[in-house]
Design a protein around this motif. Structure first.
Motif, PDB file in Angstrom:
ATOM      1  N   HIS A 198       0.618  -0.906   0.052  1.00  0.00           N
ATOM      2  CA  HIS A 198       0.136  -0.200  -0.156  1.00  0.00           C
ATOM      3  C   HIS A 198       0.884   1.191  -0.077  1.00  0.00           C
ATOM      4  CE1 HIS A 198      -2.171   3.215   1.736  1.00  0.00           C
ATOM      5  NE2 HIS A 198      -3.231   2.760   1.003  1.00  0.00           N
ATOM      6  N   HIS A 199       0.581   1.866  -0.980  1.00  0.00           N
ATOM      7  CA  HIS A 199       1.572   3.067  -0.897  1.00  0.00           C
ATOM      8  C   HIS A 199       0.778   4.586  -0.770  1.00  0.00           C
ATOM      9  CE1 HIS A 199       4.460   1.149  -3.291  1.00  0.00           C
ATOM     10  NE2 HIS A 199       3.576   0.419  -3.612  1.00  0.00           N
ATOM     11  N   GLU A 200       1.461   5.574  -0.430  1.00  0.00           N
ATOM     12  CA  GLU A 200       0.900   6.885  -0.086  1.00  0.00           C
ATOM     13  C   GLU A 200       1.933   7.775  -0.552  1.00  0.00           C
ATOM     14  OE1 GLU A 200      -0.629   7.820   4.045  1.00  0.00           O
ATOM     15  OE2 GLU A 200      -0.611   9.831   3.410  1.00  0.00           O
ATOM     16  N   ILE A 201       1.516   8.478  -1.600  1.00  0.00           N
ATOM     17  CA  ILE A 201       2.435   9.462  -2.210  1.00  0.00           C
ATOM     18  C   ILE A 201       2.361  10.781  -2.029  1.00  0.00           C
ATOM     19  CG2 ILE A 201       3.387   9.936  -4.806  1.00  0.00           C
ATOM     20  CD1 ILE A 201       2.551   7.310  -5.500  1.00  0.00           C
ATOM     21  N   ASP A 202       3.250  11.594  -1.640  1.00  0.00           N
ATOM     22  CA  ASP A 202       3.151  13.073  -1.509  1.00  0.00           C
ATOM     23  C   ASP A 202       4.328  13.659  -2.175  1.00  0.00           C
ATOM     24  OD1 ASP A 202       4.674  12.504   0.668  1.00  0.00           O
ATOM     25  OD2 ASP A 202       3.312  13.281   1.902  1.00  0.00           O
ATOM     26  N   ALA A 203       4.434  15.046  -1.984  1.00  0.00           N
ATOM     27  CA  ALA A 203       5.699  15.708  -2.358  1.00  0.00           C
ATOM     28  C   ALA A 203       6.231  16.492  -1.189  1.00  0.00           C
ATOM     29  CB  ALA A 203       5.352  16.573  -3.481  1.00  0.00           C
TER      30      ALA A 203
END
Ligand code: GLP
Length: 272
Positions: A198-203
């Motif tokens: 499970h991935h959570e992507i942000d900057a």
């Protein structure tokens, strides 16, 4: 004649020239570093033309040959391109990572014909705090291995890995060569498969620590994925925070309509 005296330079440019003169390294290396810094930080983005040779000569107070040496190095490593005789243009050299399947860093980089390596910064055992315990579904205070590694493609730093491993696999990871081996491939050889994630992507902007590890300026844009990876039986195996240089990497996701059985009906309607 010193270019700083021939025109109104901005204070930054004057500082740059003075620093260049005092640095001690060959001037073309310093110009190269400055242009690379601008490309990495996104100040010069894909498609942007570099300043002209005359601009660079004036800005750095150097001869045309020195500027050309720096530009030739950038052309040679593929950072810039375009027809000779015109200011070179920054190439979009971002490597795309698809999220369709779980793929190890090593496999992804090899698939693009490059050599993956790592620099092990730290591998320590520590008691799991509440957050880590919840992510790995273990009791707080259980001892876990925590890894900090920088990953490279053909020697160029691309990302920072911070990972904590479940107690069942931590000792196996700790025994690996963490410079050249692929953790996922080694574990697979021992029957442990990262079956889903499970991935959570942000900057985020690079902190001083991140910037030091990647060799970029503080606040350089990074893409972060926070991941929980699971075994075939659904047990959490890894809890990770990976930070990629946004100027070098992009993520792609292919998806489909949520309810495929509705497609024929949607095609006949005006729903956008
Ligand atoms: C994934 C992740 C990495 C993870 C890695 C394992 O791609 N994004 O952060 O650590 O694979 O990599 P490797 O098998 O090359 O050690």
């Amino acid at each position: 004649m010193d270019a700083a005296k021939t025109r109104q330079d901005s204070p930054r440019e004057v500082r740059q020239m003075t620093a260049a003169r005092q640095d001690g390294r060959p001037l073309h290396h310093q110009i190269l570093d400055e242009l690379r810094r601008q490309i990495h930080s996104g100040d010069l983005g894909p498609g942007d033309a570099l300043p002209s040779e005359s601009d660079l000569m004036e800005r750095f107070g150097v001869a045309r040959g020195t500027v050309r040496q720096a530009l030739a190095a950038l052309r040679a490593d593929g950072s810039v391109g375009g027809p000779r005789g015109r200011p070179p243009v920054v190439r979009d050299r971002r490597l795309t990572q698809p999220f369709t399947h779980t793929v190890s860093f090593s496999a992804w980089i090899k698939a693009m014909g490059m050599e993956p390596t790592g620099r092990l910064i730290e591998l320590v055992q520590r008691p799991a705090d509440e957050e880590c315990a919840a992510a790995l579904d273990i009791a707080p205070e259980t001892r876990v291995y925590q890894l900090l590694r920088v990953r490279y493609a053909d020697g160029e730093a691309l990302m920072i890995e911070r990972a904590v491993f479940a107690p069942s696999i931590g000792p196996i990871v700790a025994a690996m060569d963490l410079i050249y081996s692929s953790i996922y491939a080694e574990l697979q050889r021992q029957g442990v498969v990262f079956a889903s994630a499970h991935h959570e992507i942000d900057a985020l902007a690079a902190s001083a620590d991140d910037a030091g590890l990647l060799g970029v300026q503080v606040r350089t844009p990074l893409l972060r994925t926070r991941r929980r990876a699971f075994s075939t039986r659904g047990e959490p195996l890894e809890w990770a925070d990976d930070r990629y240089l946004a100027s070098r990497v992009s993520f792609t996701v292919q998806n489909t309509v949520a309810y495929p059985q509705l497609v024929p009906r949607l095609e006949g309607s005006n729903v956008p």
